[in-house]
Each structure stands twice: as structure tokens, then as C-alpha cells.
Design a protein around this motif. Structure first.
Motif, mmCIF file in Angstrom:
data_model
loop_
_atom_site.group_PDB
_atom_site.id
_atom_site.type_symbol
_atom_site.label_atom_id
_atom_site.label_comp_id
_atom_site.label_asym_id
_atom_site.label_seq_id
_atom_site.Cartn_x
_atom_site.Cartn_y
_atom_site.Cartn_z
ATOM 1 N N SER A 71 1.089 -1.231 -0.054
ATOM 2 C CA SER A 71 -0.022 0.181 -0.066
ATOM 3 C C SER A 71 0.910 1.166 -0.271
ATOM 4 C CB SER A 71 -0.892 0.015 1.252
ATOM 5 O OG SER A 71 -0.224 -0.171 2.398
ATOM 6 N N SER A 72 2.018 1.350 0.707
ATOM 7 C CA SER A 72 2.730 2.433 0.701
ATOM 8 C C SER A 72 3.497 2.823 -0.577
ATOM 9 C CB SER A 72 3.819 2.343 1.748
ATOM 10 O OG SER A 72 4.607 3.725 1.960
ATOM 11 N N GLY A 73 3.132 3.989 -1.080
ATOM 12 C CA GLY A 73 3.628 4.331 -2.450
ATOM 13 C C GLY A 73 2.656 4.036 -3.480
ATOM 14 N N SER A 74 1.524 3.300 -3.231
ATOM 15 C CA SER A 74 0.741 2.966 -4.212
ATOM 16 C C SER A 74 -0.214 4.210 -4.813
ATOM 17 C CB SER A 74 -0.355 1.621 -4.033
ATOM 18 O OG SER A 74 0.590 0.667 -3.795
ATOM 19 N N PHE A 75 -0.820 4.133 -5.783
ATOM 20 C CA PHE A 75 -1.266 5.024 -6.461
ATOM 21 C C PHE A 75 -2.670 4.780 -7.060
ATOM 22 C CE2 PHE A 75 -2.080 8.809 -9.605
ATOM 23 C CZ PHE A 75 -1.982 9.918 -8.763
ATOM 24 N N TYR A 76 -3.800 5.559 -6.642
ATOM 25 C CA TYR A 76 -5.147 5.082 -7.129
ATOM 26 C C TYR A 76 -6.098 6.152 -7.582
ATOM 27 C CZ TYR A 76 -3.662 1.673 -3.270
ATOM 28 O OH TYR A 76 -2.982 0.747 -2.537
ATOM 29 N N ALA A 77 -7.034 5.928 -8.541
ATOM 30 C CA ALA A 77 -7.862 6.544 -8.827
ATOM 31 C C ALA A 77 -8.920 6.496 -7.855
ATOM 32 C CB ALA A 77 -8.568 6.438 -10.423
#
Length: 287
Positions: free
Chosen positions: A142-148
Motif C-alpha cells: 500500500s505504501s507508495g501505491s497510487f489510485y484513482a
């Protein structure tokens, strides 16, 4: 935390700091082009709750994308712009992507992570290259992940009942069950610490094993057992996680400076996992 804020605020429009614990004054925050908003939780409600609070705040403010970060991560320069380029290209190609994420480097060793594909009774670890920068993954930290943000409308937010460990694992399984893909970017390397330290050992091949604080064995063990019962969690992941869990528990007990405490937390996690206990767990484990 200062390093993370400085590295992040140059890349985003707003930075939400979710203080997921006792109230305290955060002074001396660096100034810059990005606004910083502190959201104070009444107590430690777990990392899933912390993420969800920030996601809801971003959605209410009208933002389209969200970047998730732990306090011990340092995003590299240009990471967010790279994410936006990749998501834009994949969207134009009609590829449904739930999240993109970086490979991770450890701040105190030469460890470099790979991207994981789940297979029966094992995991396949894939790396990219200067030419092949996008790697199909079954899981992203999760850390560093990017989401719309619109993705959460279909997949849902993070499962707060898991509290900490496997929060990202469960969400990735859920996103894949909805037909989304996960993409790792080999050309984005983010500094991130997993565990207190790492040891190198041979277990049917050389591996770099994270060593956690003893209480984490409770959540790792309990939440693995909870995930095994979830309908959207694939059987092939369960078959491989059983050996991974065994290796992690044994190595964390052997290399722990508080071995007896680690054994006790593992036994509590095993008990509560079998009894389907969720949430923050024993009071000592949530502190």
C-alpha cells in the motif's frame, strides 16, 4: 516524517497527515507549494482506518487521485507525475487498473523488492528492466501505491477489521476479483522499510526475510487465517501463503531478541484466527 513531507509535498496538491494515535503537536512542518492538513484520530484504529480517513477527505475535497504512504517511506522525485502518465496511457488503452506502485529499496541494506505473481504453492517474483518498466502484479504494498479515487467506489475501501497486516493483500485480492489489474513500475524506486531489519537466509533458494516486532506475529498469523476464509481470496494464494507464513513465523521467532514474547504473540494470533476474531486484537498488540 520531515523527510517524507518534504519529498511528497512537492508532488501533490494537498497532503493529509492522519495522526493515527495519541494526540500530539506536530510542529516545524516544512512549508511549500502544497497545503498540509493534519487529521487527528481519537485512538489507534489501525492502518486501514488511517488510509480510509485520508481517502474520504480527498474524495470530499474533489480530488481524483490519491497516493498512500506510511511514515517510513520516502517517495522519489517525479513519482506522482510518472504514475499519472502511466494511468493515462493504460486508461486510453481500455485497461482497467486498480493501482500502480513502485519497487522498494531498504534504507539500511542493498535489498530491492520484486513484483509478485501468485502461483500454486509458490510465488513468482518478477523484475522489470529499462525497456520493460511495467510489470503485471498480483499484489502491491500500500505504501507508495497510487489510485484513482473512483476505483474505491467499485472495489470498496480498506478492511478496517484487519487493523494492520494483510490490509493491502486483501484489497488487492478484492480488486482483482472485480476485474482490475495491478501494475508495478520498475523505473520507480521508493525507499521503504519493511520490518525492523532484514536477514538473508537459504530456504529452497536465498531469500531476504524481514524481522518484525514480536506483536506483529499476532496480526500476520491471525489475518492470514481470516483471509483464507474470504470468498474473493484465490486458493492459489492460500496454497503459497501457508509456506510463506510458516517460514516467516519460524524465522521471526529464531531471530527475535524476545523469542518467548514472539512465540506468545504467534499463539495468540493462531487462536484468534481460528476463532475468527478481528479488529484491534489484544490491547497490547494495538499499541
Amino acid at each position: 516524517l520531515q523527510t517524507l513531507i518534504t519529498a511528497t509535498m512537492q508532488q501533490v496538491d494537498r497532503l493529509y497527515l492522519v495522526n493515527n494515535g495519541p494526540e500530539q503537536t506536530l510542529s516545524g512542518l516544512p512549508s511549500g507549494p502544497s497545503s498540509v492538513e493534519i487529521i487527528q484520530q481519537s485512538s489507534n484504529r489501525g492502518i486501514a482506518s488511517g488510509f480510509n480517513v485520508g481517502i474520504r477527505a480527498a474524495r470530499q475535497a474533489g480530488y481524483r487521485y490519491v497516493l498512500l504512504l506510511d511514515q517510513d517511506s520516502v517517495p522519489p522525485s517525479g513519482m506522482v507525475s510518472r504514475y499519472l502518465d502511466v494511468l493515462g496511457t493504460l486508461a486510453a488503452a481500455g485497461t482497467p487498473v486498480a493501482a500502480v506502485g513502485p519497487r522498494h529499496t531498504a534504507p539500511d541494506s542493498d535489498y530491492i523488492s520484486s513484483f509478485v505473481n501468485f502461483r500454486w504453492f509458490r510465488n513468482v517474483y518478477r523484475q522489470g528492466s529499462a525497456v520493460k518498466t511495467q510489470v503485471a502484479a498480483d499484489f502491491l504494498i500500500s505504501s507508495g501505491s497510487f489510485y484513482a479515487l473512483q476505483t474505491f467506489e467499485k472495489v470498496g475501501l480498506f478492511n478496517e477489521e484487519l487493523f494492520i497486516d494483510h490490509v493491502d493483500t486483501e484489497w488487492c485480492h478484492r480488486a482483482k476479483s472485480h476485474g482490475y489489474q495491478l501494475v508495478g513500475l520498475w523505473d520507480v524506486a521508493m525507499r521503504h522499510r519493511v520490518g525492523e531489519r532484514r536477514v538473508r537466509l537459504w530456504f529452497w533458494g536465498w531469500r531476504s526475510q524481514p524481522i518484525h516486532k514480536p506483536f506483529r506475529l499476532y496480526f500476520i498469523t491471525r489475518n492470514s487465517l481470516l483471509l483464507y476464509r474470504m470468498a474473493h481470496v484465490p486458493a492459489r494464494w492460500i496454497s503459497g501463503d501457508l509456506s510463506r507464513l510458516l517460514r516467516l513465523v519460524v524465522m521471526n521467532i529464531l531471530f527475535s531478541a524476545r523469542r518467548f514474547e514472539a512465540v506468545c504473540w504467534f499463539m495468540l494470533g493462531l487462536r484468534d484466527g481460528l476463532l475468527k476474531v478481528s479488529g484491534p486484537g489484544p490491547r497490547q498488540a494495538s499499541q
